[in-house]
Design an enzyme around this catalytic site. Sequence first.
Site, short mmCIF file in Angstrom:
data_model
loop_
_atom_site.label_atom_id
_atom_site.label_comp_id
_atom_site.label_asym_id
_atom_site.label_seq_id
_atom_site.Cartn_x
_atom_site.Cartn_y
_atom_site.Cartn_z
CG ASP A 185 -1.82 1.21 1.26
OD1 ASP A 185 -2.65 1.36 0.35
OD2 ASP A 185 -1.69 2.03 2.20
CD GLU A 268 -5.82 0.63 -3.80
OE1 GLU A 268 -7.03 0.89 -3.72
OE2 GLU A 268 -5.01 0.83 -2.87
CB CYS A 321 -12.14 -6.31 9.24
SG CYS A 321 -11.17 -7.17 10.49
CB CYS A 324 -13.94 -10.92 10.64
SG CYS A 324 -14.30 -9.15 10.82
CB CYS A 340 -12.74 -5.04 13.37
SG CYS A 340 -14.06 -5.90 12.50
CB CYS A 343 -13.14 -9.84 14.65
SG CYS A 343 -12.08 -8.65 13.79
CG ASP A 350 -0.99 3.37 5.86
OD1 ASP A 350 -2.04 3.73 5.29
OD2 ASP A 350 -0.15 4.17 6.31
#
Length: 410
Positions: A185, A268, A321, A324, A340, A343, A350
Amino acid sequence: MKSRYQYRCYPTPGQRQSLARLFGCVRVVWNDALAMCKQSDKLPKNNELQKLCITQAKNTEDREWLKQVSAIPLQQSVADLGVAFKNFFQSRSGKRKGRRVNPPRFKRRINRQTARFTRNGFKVKTSKVYLAKIGDIKVKWSRPLPSQPSSVAVIKDCAGRYFLSFVVEVEPEIEPPRNPSIGIDLGLKTFASCSNGDKVDSPDYSRLYRQLKRCQRRLAKRERGSKRRERMRVKVAKLNAQIRDKRKDFLHKLSTKVINENQVIVLEDLNVGGMLKNRKLSRAISQAGWYKFRSLCEGKTCIQNRDFRIISRWEPTSQVCSECGYRWGKLDLSIRTIVCINCGVEHDRDDNASVNIEQAGLKAKSCQEVGVGQTHDVKWTGSACKTSDEAVCGEPSTHREYVQLKLFDW
């Protein structure tokens, strides 16, 4: 495979005058050939352009000084113009991959100057390189040449530095990868956040940027055409060259390390053009070098037999996330840590995005085989490019899929 090896050279004052004469002749031949191409209805062949712009031009009073330099760089200048037009037409017709190529433009004296010699025009010696009608130029051999070069290009950048760029045949040494895959990233302060937990900070250009800003203000106040303005222009060019060299060295070292250690590299597809509309971050984004890093990784994967993948820009890597698969939605850029609610795992923004990028890249190939998931073609997005259901944990996507059809009229 062919590769380029570039070295710094130090010509004498007399050789600099000869090189300036050579650069001027190459520039004039290019501009004359380009003007003829634009005036004619059909693109002339290289043989016709060489006959008109070189052979017949030497017999005229306006271009008789073309005899003072070697004819090899002049012929290569016309050949390079033909390659430039070929790349332009293939880019418009879709035969050439990658970014669109602009048509060739006229060359200027203050820009970067080049002249290319083939095997008959140069000779490599122990500490020097002989160029036809130039002489023996002192070269700083930072590394040995792997084989006998087929051509050499003499380069003078805007900062007044001279380089010799050789084209040689090399046999790449393929090293076995340590890791199966990695997702990266890209950012500004932290240039790369990897899925394995590593973080790479961006180089510090603050001192050079302060000097550049001060010199640019002084350059704007100098009178055009004066010697003081020319000296300040060279100083600004040297500062820009230092920043460019520092960024290039950082990107080359980082891309080489990533390619050597991993088998599958996933990045990306960033919408850099849209990000540049943010006036507060546009300068930092344009100077980060994200696309340069992507192109370096893509080129080095072909050498090391690695797998390079680009996921769609619409993939919600920062909204899901990585543990999960729960999707919490868009977050402000100021939020760097997320807990999250499904979970209870605390994520760094990042690091979580890099893990999602890696997972999406590994799923992409299998998804393409069954006709769903992502398509790694940045020129087209449609029903085959939407995110799979597993990536959003059963929640519908908020993005609309569409097809962009662009008709280019050149």
